[in-house]
Scaffold this motif. Structure first.
Motif, PDB file in Angstrom:
ATOM      1  N   MET A  81       0.829  -1.205   0.000  1.00 35.75           N
ATOM      2  CA  MET A  81       0.000   0.000   0.000  1.00 35.75           C
ATOM      3  C   MET A  81       0.863   1.254   0.000  1.00 35.75           C
ATOM      4  O   MET A  81       1.726   1.408   0.870  1.00 35.75           O
ATOM      5  CB  MET A  81      -0.914   0.011   1.232  1.00 35.75           C
ATOM      6  CG  MET A  81      -1.948  -1.085   1.260  1.00 35.75           C
ATOM      7  SD  MET A  81      -3.082  -0.919   2.671  1.00 35.75           S
ATOM      8  CE  MET A  81      -2.008  -1.422   4.027  1.00 35.75           C
ATOM      9  N   PRO A  82       0.640   2.176  -0.947  1.00 37.27           N
ATOM     10  CA  PRO A  82       1.351   3.457  -0.893  1.00 37.27           C
ATOM     11  C   PRO A  82       0.841   4.276   0.297  1.00 37.27           C
ATOM     12  O   PRO A  82      -0.246   4.037   0.828  1.00 37.27           O
ATOM     13  CB  PRO A  82       1.001   4.111  -2.223  1.00 37.27           C
ATOM     14  CG  PRO A  82      -0.280   3.476  -2.644  1.00 37.27           C
ATOM     15  CD  PRO A  82      -0.266   2.086  -2.100  1.00 37.27           C
ATOM     16  N   GLN A  83       1.623   5.283   0.684  1.00 37.96           N
ATOM     17  CA  GLN A  83       1.286   6.042   1.887  1.00 37.96           C
ATOM     18  C   GLN A  83      -0.067   6.726   1.773  1.00 37.96           C
ATOM     19  O   GLN A  83      -0.814   6.812   2.750  1.00 37.96           O
ATOM     20  CB  GLN A  83       2.373   7.094   2.165  1.00 37.96           C
ATOM     21  CG  GLN A  83       2.235   7.763   3.523  1.00 37.96           C
ATOM     22  CD  GLN A  83       2.325   6.773   4.682  1.00 37.96           C
ATOM     23  OE1 GLN A  83       3.223   5.934   4.721  1.00 37.96           O
ATOM     24  NE2 GLN A  83       1.396   6.855   5.627  1.00 37.96           N
ATOM     25  N   CYS A 138      -8.802  -6.830  11.901  1.00 41.94           N
ATOM     26  CA  CYS A 138      -7.397  -6.409  11.951  1.00 41.94           C
ATOM     27  C   CYS A 138      -7.093  -5.465  13.110  1.00 41.94           C
ATOM     28  O   CYS A 138      -5.920  -5.227  13.409  1.00 41.94           O
ATOM     29  CB  CYS A 138      -7.002  -5.711  10.650  1.00 41.94           C
ATOM     30  SG  CYS A 138      -6.722  -6.827   9.273  1.00 41.94           S
ATOM     31  N   GLY A 139      -8.121  -4.882  13.719  1.00 39.41           N
ATOM     32  CA  GLY A 139      -7.905  -3.904  14.777  1.00 39.41           C
ATOM     33  C   GLY A 139      -8.015  -2.487  14.254  1.00 39.41           C
ATOM     34  O   GLY A 139      -7.914  -2.232  13.046  1.00 39.41           O
ATOM     35  N   ASP A 140      -8.182  -1.539  15.153  1.00 34.82           N
ATOM     36  CA  ASP A 140      -8.425  -0.150  14.774  1.00 34.82           C
ATOM     37  C   ASP A 140      -7.170   0.605  14.345  1.00 34.82           C
ATOM     38  O   ASP A 140      -7.270   1.669  13.739  1.00 34.82           O
ATOM     39  CB  ASP A 140      -9.071   0.611  15.945  1.00 34.82           C
ATOM     40  CG  ASP A 140     -10.502   0.149  16.200  1.00 34.82           C
ATOM     41  OD1 ASP A 140     -11.174  -0.227  15.233  1.00 34.82           O
ATOM     42  OD2 ASP A 140     -10.927   0.169  17.360  1.00 34.82           O
ATOM     43  N   ASP A 141      -6.006   0.086  14.655  1.00 37.60           N
ATOM     44  CA  ASP A 141      -4.754   0.769  14.349  1.00 37.60           C
ATOM     45  C   ASP A 141      -4.240   0.309  12.985  1.00 37.60           C
ATOM     46  O   ASP A 141      -3.736  -0.813  12.843  1.00 37.60           O
ATOM     47  CB  ASP A 141      -3.727   0.467  15.441  1.00 37.60           C
ATOM     48  CG  ASP A 141      -2.429   1.245  15.265  1.00 37.60           C
ATOM     49  OD1 ASP A 141      -2.261   1.912  14.218  1.00 37.60           O
ATOM     50  OD2 ASP A 141      -1.585   1.168  16.171  1.00 37.60           O
ATOM     51  N   VAL A 142      -4.373   1.178  11.985  1.00 41.77           N
ATOM     52  CA  VAL A 142      -3.993   0.801  10.618  1.00 41.77           C
ATOM     53  C   VAL A 142      -2.520   0.437  10.522  1.00 41.77           C
ATOM     54  O   VAL A 142      -2.140  -0.372   9.669  1.00 41.77           O
ATOM     55  CB  VAL A 142      -4.350   1.950   9.645  1.00 41.77           C
ATOM     56  CG1 VAL A 142      -3.851   1.663   8.236  1.00 41.77           C
ATOM     57  CG2 VAL A 142      -5.854   2.186   9.625  1.00 41.77           C
ATOM     58  N   SER A 143      -1.706   0.980  11.413  1.00 34.92           N
ATOM     59  CA  SER A 143      -0.270   0.674  11.365  1.00 34.92           C
ATOM     60  C   SER A 143       0.003  -0.798  11.664  1.00 34.92           C
ATOM     61  O   SER A 143       1.099  -1.291  11.392  1.00 34.92           O
ATOM     62  CB  SER A 143       0.498   1.556  12.347  1.00 34.92           C
ATOM     63  OG  SER A 143       0.209   1.210  13.692  1.00 34.92           O
ATOM     64  N   THR A 144      -0.990  -1.515  12.201  1.00 35.09           N
ATOM     65  CA  THR A 144      -0.809  -2.944  12.498  1.00 35.09           C
ATOM     66  C   THR A 144      -1.388  -3.842  11.410  1.00 35.09           C
ATOM     67  O   THR A 144      -1.360  -5.061  11.541  1.00 35.09           O
ATOM     68  CB  THR A 144      -1.482  -3.304  13.838  1.00 35.09           C
ATOM     69  OG1 THR A 144      -2.922  -3.192  13.692  1.00 35.09           O
ATOM     70  CG2 THR A 144      -1.021  -2.396  14.950  1.00 35.09           C
ATOM     71  N   TRP A 145      -1.896  -3.230  10.324  1.00 36.96           N
ATOM     72  CA  TRP A 145      -2.537  -4.038   9.287  1.00 36.96           C
ATOM     73  C   TRP A 145      -1.538  -4.664   8.312  1.00 36.96           C
ATOM     74  O   TRP A 145      -1.923  -5.475   7.471  1.00 36.96           O
ATOM     75  CB  TRP A 145      -3.518  -3.174   8.484  1.00 36.96           C
ATOM     76  CG  TRP A 145      -4.732  -2.756   9.251  1.00 36.96           C
ATOM     77  CD1 TRP A 145      -4.966  -2.884  10.580  1.00 36.96           C
ATOM     78  CD2 TRP A 145      -5.888  -2.115   8.697  1.00 36.96           C
ATOM     79  NE1 TRP A 145      -6.192  -2.372  10.909  1.00 36.96           N
ATOM     80  CE2 TRP A 145      -6.787  -1.881   9.773  1.00 36.96           C
ATOM     81  CE3 TRP A 145      -6.262  -1.688   7.427  1.00 36.96           C
ATOM     82  CZ2 TRP A 145      -8.026  -1.269   9.605  1.00 36.96           C
ATOM     83  CZ3 TRP A 145      -7.485  -1.082   7.261  1.00 36.96           C
ATOM     84  CH2 TRP A 145      -8.370  -0.877   8.334  1.00 36.96           C
ATOM     85  N   GLY A 146      -0.292  -4.308   8.415  1.00 37.68           N
ATOM     86  CA  GLY A 146       0.704  -4.792   7.482  1.00 37.68           C
ATOM     87  C   GLY A 146       0.781  -3.915   6.247  1.00 37.68           C
ATOM     88  O   GLY A 146      -0.109  -3.105   5.983  1.00 37.68           O
ATOM     89  N   ALA A 147       1.830  -4.095   5.471  1.00 32.68           N
ATOM     90  CA  ALA A 147       2.088  -3.202   4.339  1.00 32.68           C
ATOM     91  C   ALA A 147       1.345  -3.603   3.085  1.00 32.68           C
ATOM     92  O   ALA A 147       1.194  -2.794   2.170  1.00 32.68           O
ATOM     93  CB  ALA A 147       3.585  -3.172   4.042  1.00 32.68           C
ATOM     94  N   ARG A 148       0.827  -4.843   3.029  1.00 35.93           N
ATOM     95  CA  ARG A 148       0.343  -5.386   1.757  1.00 35.93           C
ATOM     96  C   ARG A 148      -1.172  -5.608   1.770  1.00 35.93           C
ATOM     97  O   ARG A 148      -1.742  -6.093   2.745  1.00 35.93           O
ATOM     98  CB  ARG A 148       1.047  -6.712   1.456  1.00 35.93           C
ATOM     99  CG  ARG A 148       0.800  -7.266   0.054  1.00 35.93           C
ATOM    100  CD  ARG A 148       1.742  -8.429  -0.232  1.00 35.93           C
ATOM    101  NE  ARG A 148       1.520  -9.030  -1.528  1.00 35.93           N
ATOM    102  CZ  ARG A 148       2.003  -8.604  -2.683  1.00 35.93           C
ATOM    103  NH1 ARG A 148       2.752  -7.519  -2.696  1.00 35.93           N
ATOM    104  NH2 ARG A 148       1.760  -9.233  -3.814  1.00 35.93           N
ATOM    105  N   MET A 149      -1.818  -5.245   0.652  1.00 32.17           N
ATOM    106  CA  MET A 149      -3.231  -5.542   0.431  1.00 32.17           C
ATOM    107  C   MET A 149      -3.341  -6.454  -0.786  1.00 32.17           C
ATOM    108  O   MET A 149      -2.780  -6.159  -1.841  1.00 32.17           O
ATOM    109  CB  MET A 149      -4.043  -4.271   0.194  1.00 32.17           C
ATOM    110  CG  MET A 149      -5.517  -4.501  -0.053  1.00 32.17           C
ATOM    111  SD  MET A 149      -6.434  -2.954  -0.448  1.00 32.17           S
ATOM    112  CE  MET A 149      -6.432  -2.133   1.147  1.00 32.17           C
ATOM    113  N   GLN A 150      -4.065  -7.566  -0.619  1.00 30.42           N
ATOM    114  CA  GLN A 150      -4.247  -8.506  -1.722  1.00 30.42           C
ATOM    115  C   GLN A 150      -5.736  -8.733  -1.975  1.00 30.42           C
ATOM    116  O   GLN A 150      -6.583  -8.330  -1.186  1.00 30.42           O
ATOM    117  CB  GLN A 150      -3.557  -9.840  -1.391  1.00 30.42           C
ATOM    118  CG  GLN A 150      -2.070  -9.684  -1.165  1.00 30.42           C
ATOM    119  CD  GLN A 150      -1.338 -11.001  -0.973  1.00 30.42           C
ATOM    120  OE1 GLN A 150      -0.125 -11.051  -1.166  1.00 30.42           O
ATOM    121  NE2 GLN A 150      -2.019 -12.049  -0.581  1.00 30.42           N
ATOM    122  N   CYS A 151      -6.032  -9.383  -3.080  1.00 34.34           N
ATOM    123  CA  CYS A 151      -7.393  -9.792  -3.382  1.00 34.34           C
ATOM    124  C   CYS A 151      -7.430 -11.293  -3.663  1.00 34.34           C
ATOM    125  O   CYS A 151      -6.408 -11.897  -4.022  1.00 34.34           O
ATOM    126  CB  CYS A 151      -7.955  -9.022  -4.573  1.00 34.34           C
ATOM    127  SG  CYS A 151      -8.386  -7.306  -4.191  1.00 34.34           S
TER     128      CYS A 151
END
Length: 602
Positions: A374-376, A444-457
């Motif tokens: 995910m880009p910033q 995943c929790g409310d803190d987006v910083s804990t979601w990891g860097a990658r989004m897949q489908c």
């Protein structure tokens, strides 16, 4: 050029593109499939699948360039006309490789202006979209032979259901020179197989609208069950239908909706339950029989109607087992129903002020995953109240977001629960899925910083994702009892306004809970209603705030905007009689409005 992801042409790009992207000039054929000399053109119709806001054109046969041609005329600069290829070719449709035709333009007053558009082809079982560009820049090149050829490497072919759309999308005279709209002409349509042989067309074929893409004023329908085999027709006041299969009976639950794709002489369509214990009943769009039945929800094209479980239950009772075994349709004029399905109704979600996940285009087989870091700007956009918009196709209709590196563990959420994970379903309409921040945060929790860097489908069957965006979630309301503002079609340059005196039926429809729905295009995406003669003073409200006025934003999806009575009343006051007689539209860039309706929000 793959166009299963439709890439919108910018005005600038369209002016410099030639015939490209999978198209090639075919060698001149010794004969043509359609020359219109027999006077038949029932196999063509106006199309809204590519742009649901497109205005209808007048179609007719005229003398043009020394022969009979199809004339496509309207006041709008953008025109889309569909050709029912599968009905024209019948069993030969799978042999079709190249579509070739002559297109030409005329301009009012005799001054020649350049124009460009596309040939779109809808291919394969999923009617994946491919296209080829065309353009006419020089008067001595008008008319011009254009063509589209299937790319064998795409693995797609023409099949049952396939159709062609020819568009005029950039009209230099109207778009840039302030002239009236150009008229488009189509002639000498030729269907060729892979060896260049001409395929014979049955010109008695009839066009069937594929306007299911026009979802204006409708609910989003999830987990839909198809009423297999429901295709029938009748004359005015005649009824016909079928016994309901068990899966349809099971789907008729509170919160569900019956969706009918149809055409009718008067625009109305009713469901009739002839064997209900409460007695024979009729409910849906239109009240020509004086029954006082509630209006259905229906789209701006008047060819998709939705009738809620609650509307049926109001006359048949809450117990579906007492509704009788048979469902029929009826209308006051000649009608035809193409399909019926039953699914869960919800207001359509839209992603406003969306940020594009640049480069997110990928595909996979069933149970395979793929995606990107995910880009910033996407991470920053994932905040409470946001939504992820996925444009896609899939074998089973489902699509999931997978966050493989979340601190809470690998997770999947989206449309469909084939894996038994119990994941929440996103809202979807068959080509677009919306998954909220809150649905992702639930696992995943409310803190987006804990979601990891990658989004897949991922999906359980073959799938393809064309784009991913993140924006602010808003609801596009379903609207019933919509009243059309007759004749409201106009356009203007940036900061210019134009409109019309409100007829009495529009004034009467502007009541608390009402929604003004505008179908439009604009250079910047914004559109405003302006009430220039309100007693409270000149006012503007709608989509966009480029002028810094602090005006409220309507809800919009890029081609449709909804502005509520309450938003208008906040500035003009609660008494509609003080709003003035005139309603206008405006935007900060070039704009065009195709229609305005006023109805009651569901």
């Amino acid at each position: 050029m793959k166009a299963r992801k439709l890439i919108a042409l910018s005005m600038t790009a369209a002016m410099v593109l030639g015939l490209s992207g999978g198209a090639a000039y075919a060698e001149e054929a010794s004969a043509v499939s359609i020359d219109f000399e027999d006077g038949l053109y029932g196999f063509v119709g106006n199309d809204k699948t590519i742009n649901s806001a497109a205005a209808d054109a007048t179609l007719s046969l005229v003398d043009y360039n020394g022969s009979t041609a199809l004339e496509v005329a309207s006041d709008a600069s953008v025109k889309y006309v569909a050709i029912q290829a599968d009905a024209l070719l019948g069993d030969q449709i799978s042999q079709l490789s190249t579509v070739q035709m002559t297109v030409g333009i005329t301009n009012p007053g005799g001054t020649f202006y350049s124009a460009s558009g596309c040939i779109y082809a809808f291919l394969g079982e999923d009617l994946s979209k491919d296209y080829a560009d065309w353009s006419i820049y020089l008067e001595n090149g008008n008319p011009k032979t254009i063509s589209y050829t299937v790319d064998p490497e795409d693995g797609l072919t023409f099949t049952e259901g396939s159709y062609i759309v020819v568009s005029l999308e950039v009209d230099t005279g109207k778009d840039y020179k302030g002239d009236d709209a150009a008229t488009l002409y189509i002639d000498d349509i030729t269907f060729l197989d892979a060896d260049g042989n001409v395929l014979t067309a049955d010109t008695t074929a009839e066009y069937v609208s594929a306007a299911s893409e026009d979802r204006s004023n409708l609910f989003a329908v999830s987990n839909a069950v198809e009423f297999e085999g429901f295709a029938t027709s009748g004359d005015g006041w005649s009824q016909d239908g079928f016994d309901m299969p068990q899966e349809i009976i099971d789907a008729l639950v509170p919160g569900s909706v019956v969706e009918i794709t149809y055409s009718s002489e008067n625009g109305d369509i009713w469901i009739v339950m002839p064997d209900a214990e409460a007695g024979w009943m009729r409910v849906a769009q239109g009240d020509y029989d004086g029954s006082g039945s509630d209006d259905a929800y229906y789209n701006g094209s008047a060819n998709i109607a939705q009738i809620t479980y609650e509307q049926i239950a109001a006359v048949c009772g809450d117990d579906v087992s007492t509704w009788g075994a048979r469902m029929q349709c009826e209308a006051s004029g000649t009608w035809e129903v193409y399909s019926i399905k039953v699914g869960t109704a919800s207001n359509a979600i839209v992603a406003q002020d969306a940020v594009e996940f640049e480069g997110f285009a990928t595909s996979g087989d069933g149970w395979s995953q793929d995606g990107f870091d995910m880009p910033q700007e996407i991470i920053d956009a994932l905040v409470p109240g946001s939504v992820v918009e996925i444009t896609y196709t899939s074998e089973n209709g489902e699509i999931w977001i997978v966050m493989p590196d979340a601190e809470a563990g690998w997770m999947r959420v989206g449309v469909g629960d084939w894996d038994g994970s119990g994941s929440d379903s996103g809202v979807y309409d068959g080509s677009t899925c919306y998954i909220t921040y809150e649905q992702i945060a639930a696992v995943c929790g409310d803190d987006v910083s804990t979601w990891g860097a990658r989004m897949q489908c991922e999906a359980s069957g073959a799938w393809e994702v064309y784009s991913v965006k993140v924006g602010t979630a808003a609801e596009m309301k379903a609207v019933k009892g919509a009243v059309n503002f007759e004749g409201f079609a106009t356009s203007g340059d940036g900061w210019s306004q134009d409109g019309f005196e409100m007829p009495q039926e529009i004034i009467d429809a502007l009541v608390p809970g009402a929604v003004v729905t505008i179908t439009y295009t604009s250079e910047n995406g914004d559109i405003w209603i302006v009430m220039p003669d309100a007693e409270a003073g000149w006012m503007r409200v709608g989509v966009g705030n480029l002028d810094g006025s602090g005006s409220l934003s309507g809800v919009y999806n890029g081609s449709t905007c909804q502005i509520t009575y309450e938003q208008l009343a906040e500035i003009c006051g609660d008494d509609v009689s003080t709003w003035g007689a005139r309603m206008q539209c405006e935007a900060s860039g070039a704009w065009e409005v195709y229609s305005i309706t006023v109805g009651t929000a569901g």
